[in-house]
Structure formats: structure tokens, C-alpha cells
Design an enzyme around this catalytic site. Structure first.
Site, short mmCIF file in Angstrom:
data_model
loop_
_atom_site.label_atom_id
_atom_site.label_comp_id
_atom_site.label_asym_id
_atom_site.label_seq_id
_atom_site.Cartn_x
_atom_site.Cartn_y
_atom_site.Cartn_z
N SER A 1 42.72 44.91 2.80
CA SER A 1 42.44 44.04 1.66
C SER A 1 41.30 44.61 0.83
CB SER A 1 42.16 42.62 2.17
OG SER A 1 42.22 41.70 1.12
N ASP B 1 52.56 37.76 2.44
CA ASP B 1 51.12 37.76 2.19
C ASP B 1 50.84 36.85 1.00
OD1 ASP B 1 48.51 38.47 1.25
OD2 ASP B 1 48.68 40.41 2.27
N HIS C 1 48.72 37.98 5.66
CA HIS C 1 47.51 38.78 5.37
C HIS C 1 46.58 38.87 6.57
CE1 HIS C 1 45.21 40.75 2.22
NE2 HIS C 1 44.12 40.07 2.52
#
Lengths: 279, 279
Positions: free
Chosen positions: B148, B224, B257
Site C-alpha cells: 500500500s 481490495d 487489502h
């Protein structure tokens, strides 16, 4: 029986779930986690139970146990219950080794514990029925493992129920609550002072009294801070030798009591159960 | 330069450590984790850097990343820094995506961030020197990955320093801070409103401006929650296509995620780096 989905996450080609349900045994809501491997899309899969240690919930092994890759490879459902009832109406103790987080997998007979602390019946009966109802589990093929207090739980529940649990292993288990401070405190509190009542909750005593298993697998770190005073694997080695039970006791040099130890040997244990459960 | 050992645990035949040191770049104490594999007993090992995402410290990947088995197999040292300076004297923001836990791997030029928020120089220069001094690391063989915000860090630091980082991958990275709300908020805050100053912190802009890599590996979950608005891997795919950079972009069906996603593909990434680092 209904369950509530707390969370479900795709992981290692399967699904890692966390669920909650009102338990009739404990009289509380109980949370548990289940990993369902991809093979379950096609057929029921064997179940490996993992019982956790003092202070833990389902979350510790779910986050740190590193079992999913091995379970996805072997096609094994992995179930992790909580270690005790919890909540405001549930008795507790200021110490970490008694009360909430420290159920010791017994059905308590003593006040103030007896109304809620029924982890033996919860793990032996109520939760398996729930798993059978809600998950693609082959309940004729179940194994059990655990860590520390949960290793004690795995050994005693497995030894008492050989028809249900076809494979038994443990990480750094308490092998004899009759012979360590953690066990003496917990069992006297939950069961009272008559040590004859403790024997069905002591792996070594169960074996001495006739319980048998085809084989046992134990991993134990040599740098475990609880090894000498609490865990005492040599007592299990002696009991197994006397009873003719094949015990694989792996003493792991330099490993401690943490999930850094457990995760190092988790894949070995999953594979060991998978062979015995014909996964 | 001195470091303080916070903890060391035997794990997967190696040592998982957590360390602390006073950073000259950030002007604060900084904590990081290092896994040293068993091969390091015999020879220096290549290093894989892992940069974490928003709200994380070194601890998230250390506990949930499931990298140790793969690193122990390949003989790779795994280093996980914190995501920002921290502490009472350090500027912060009430939002999770700015300030402490959200350093974005930049050297801030704007008040109140500039005195401490120097994560670019910390990760590019100060911490590597510390690793070279204190660990059995072959600093000629380094790879970098992250998740991320940390995927953004891995891509940008890797692309700016191709002589240092011989392999680059990422999990669900922010590929273009110039083109997403997280990036626009953070870079305007840390660097000011002149977007020309942001380009060295944007993987797609770096590639458009001439940065190159032998290959890139990205894994991205299709479920996600940040995929459409923040992550936008198609922007990186376009930049790589225009520049002739071989990009492997694995869109993983149903993954989100979380670390349940990261841990599912961590072994693949470690093996990918190991091949390129000749581990």
C-alpha cells in the site's frame, strides 16, 4: 444453532473466517475462527482443532500461527476456539492464569466458576456440532493440537475421545497439571481439592489410568521459560514409555514459548495430522 | 552507530529481532525488525526490505507477514522499518493517513513536518548503513517490497536507486500519489502545492521521467476496498508499457487489502527476489 459472521477474508486460496454464537454450555457469546481450504469447494475436509494457551483468544493463532499455507496445501479445516467464556457477568481473577483467558478446558464444579466455565463440554460437544452444521467438515476425520494450556487441552480431550480425534499433537504443552503450579492453581480452583477429580484433566494420569493413542507428536523449545517449572515433557515421555505409546518429542534448540516458536513448526504438525487423517 | 535490542526470538531456524536506535535523520528513536536466516551463520546474505502501509509499525508484518519460512529457505535477511517518526515532540494529525504512521517515505519540506518526517533519507541511507554495520548482510544484493503506502515507498525508492535495489515488488501499492486522494493529501502536506516537486515520489511519474527497472512484480486483490479510488494499478501498467518495463501484475480474485492477502503471496515475492538476488 445460528452463528454470526464477524469477518471473512480470502487467504491462501481459502477463507479465513471469524464467527460468534450464543453458547448454551457457557451461557455467553463465544467467538471462534475457522479456515476453510480450497478443497472444500469439492468435498468435505478433515478438521484440525487448535486450542490456545493462557491469555489467548482465537485471534493469536489466527494472526500469528502461520497454518493457512499448510492447511490449504493439505485440504484441512482449521478451527480455533476461545480459551474461556468472557464478559461482564463471567467470574474472573486478577491473575493471568485463572478465570477469563484461562479456562483450562475443564467443566468447573466449584463456585464462582461452575456456571460459565464449561470449556470441556464446549470443545468436546457444542462447538463440533456447530462446525458440522455450518462448515464443509468431514467430522469422521478430526485431529487436535494446541499450545501450552491448549496443548494440555489437546492431549486430554484427544486421549479421552480416541474415537473422535484420530491424531493428537501439541506445542509446549502442560503435560501434567497435577504436577505444576499452573495446573494445581487452576484445577483446585475449578474442580476443588480432591486430586482424584483432576485425573481426567491430566494427560499423564489419563495414560496411567488406561487412555491410549496411536501416536503423539510434541514440539518443545529448549529456551522456553516455562519448561522446567510448568511444562515438564519428561513426565509425558515416561507415561508414554510405560504405556507403549509412540511419542515423538522434538526438543527444539533455542526456541522459546512464543508464536515465533509455534509458527516455526506449525507446517510440520499440519502435515503430521494430514497424513493420519488421510487428507 | 549503536542499536538497542528490544527482543530476539528464535524462529524458522533463524532469529527474529526487534531493535531501536536514535535516528539522526528523524531526530527520534526509531524501531525496526530484522529476520536473519540460518544461512547467515556461514556467509553474508542478501537483504529484502519491506515497507509497511498506513497506520502500521514494524510489528504488523513481523507478526502477520508469514515471510520467515520463505526467507529461511532462500537465505534472505528481511528488514521492516517503521512508517514514520513517532513520539510526543513529533507533529501529528488526527487522520490515519497523515502524520505519525503515515510518513509516505518522503523527506518533508513543509512545516510542521519537515524537522522529523525524513523517511526517504532514513530508508535510503541511514538504516541501510546501520544494517550493514550490525547484521551479516550482503549490501550488494538488496531488494525492496512493501504494501500500500509501503508499496509506493518500495517502487519509488527502488526506481530512484536501481544500483542499490536489484529487485522491486509490491503488494497493493499506491502507484501514483499524484492521482489519488491519499497521495494528494500527503504530498501537498509534506511537500507543498507545487506538483513538480511530487514527481520523484510517484512511481508512474518517475518512469515517465526516465527511471527504469529490469522487472516489476505486483500482486493486487480484486476485492481490495481501495483498489479503484486509491491504488489504480492500471496507471502503473500503462507507464510500464510505455517505458518497456516488464511488469507482472497479478490480479488476485477475491483478496482484500489485509495481511490475509499479503501473507498469501509473501512466499512468492520472497522467491521472486531470491532469484534476482541470487540468494
Amino acid at each position: 444453532m445460528t452463528i454470526e459472521t464477524v469477518s471473512e477474508n480470502r487467504s491462501h486460496s481459502g477463507t479465513q473466517g471469524v464467527y460468534k454464537h450464543p453458547s448454551t454450555e457457557t451461557g455467553t457469546d463465544m467467538t471462534f475462527s475457522v479456515f476453510v481450504p480450497p478443497q472444500a469447494d469439492d468435498r468435505p475436509c478433515p478438521v484440525l482443532w487448535y486450542l490456545s494457551g493462557l491469555t489467548c483468544t482465537h485471534a493469536n493463532v489466527t494472526e500469528k500461527g502461520e497454518y493457512r499455507a499448510a492447511c490449504a496445501k493439505a485440504g484441512i479445516i482449521f478451527v480455533a476456539p476461545d480459551t474461556s467464556p468472557r464478559g461482564e457477568g463471567v467470574a474472573d481473577d486478577d491473575a493471568y492464569d485463572m478465570g477469563q483467558g484461562a479456562g483450562f478446558y475443564v467443566d468447573a464444579t466449584q463456585e464462582p466458576w461452575s456456571p460459565h466455565f464449561r470449556m470441556r463440554s464446549y470443545v468436546e460437544r457444542e462447538l463440533p456440532a456447530l462446525i458440522a452444521e455450518h462448515f464443509p467438515a468431514d467430522m469422521d476425520r478430526q485431529g487436535i493440537t494446541g499450545h501450552s494450556m491448549g496443548g494440555h487441552g489437546a492431549l486430554t480431550i484427544g486421549l479421552r475421545n480416541p474415537e473422535t480425534f484420530r491424531s493428537i499433537s501439541a506445542f509446549a504443552p502442560i503435560v501434567s497439571p497435577l504436577n505444576c503450579p499452573w495446573g494445581e492453581k487452576a484445577l483446585s480452583g475449578y474442580l476443588g481439592e480432591d486430586r482424584a477429580d483432576w485425573r481426567e484433566y491430566d494427560a499423564c494420569a489419563l495414560i496411567a489410568d488406561g487412555a491410549r493413542a496411536d501416536a503423539l507428536l510434541i514440539d518443545q523449545g529448549t529456551a522456553d521459560q516455562f519448561l522446567e517449572e510448568q511444562l515438564k515433557p519428561q513426565l509425558l515421555a515416561e507415561a508414554c514409555k510405560d504405556a507403549g505409546i509412540p511419542l515423538t518429542l522434538n526438543m527444539r534448540s533455542g526456541y522459546d514459548h512464543s508464536y515465533y516458536f509455534i509458527s516455526s513448526f506449525m507446517a510440520d504438525h499440519v502435515a503430521w495430522h494430514a497424513r493420519r487423517l488421510k487428507a
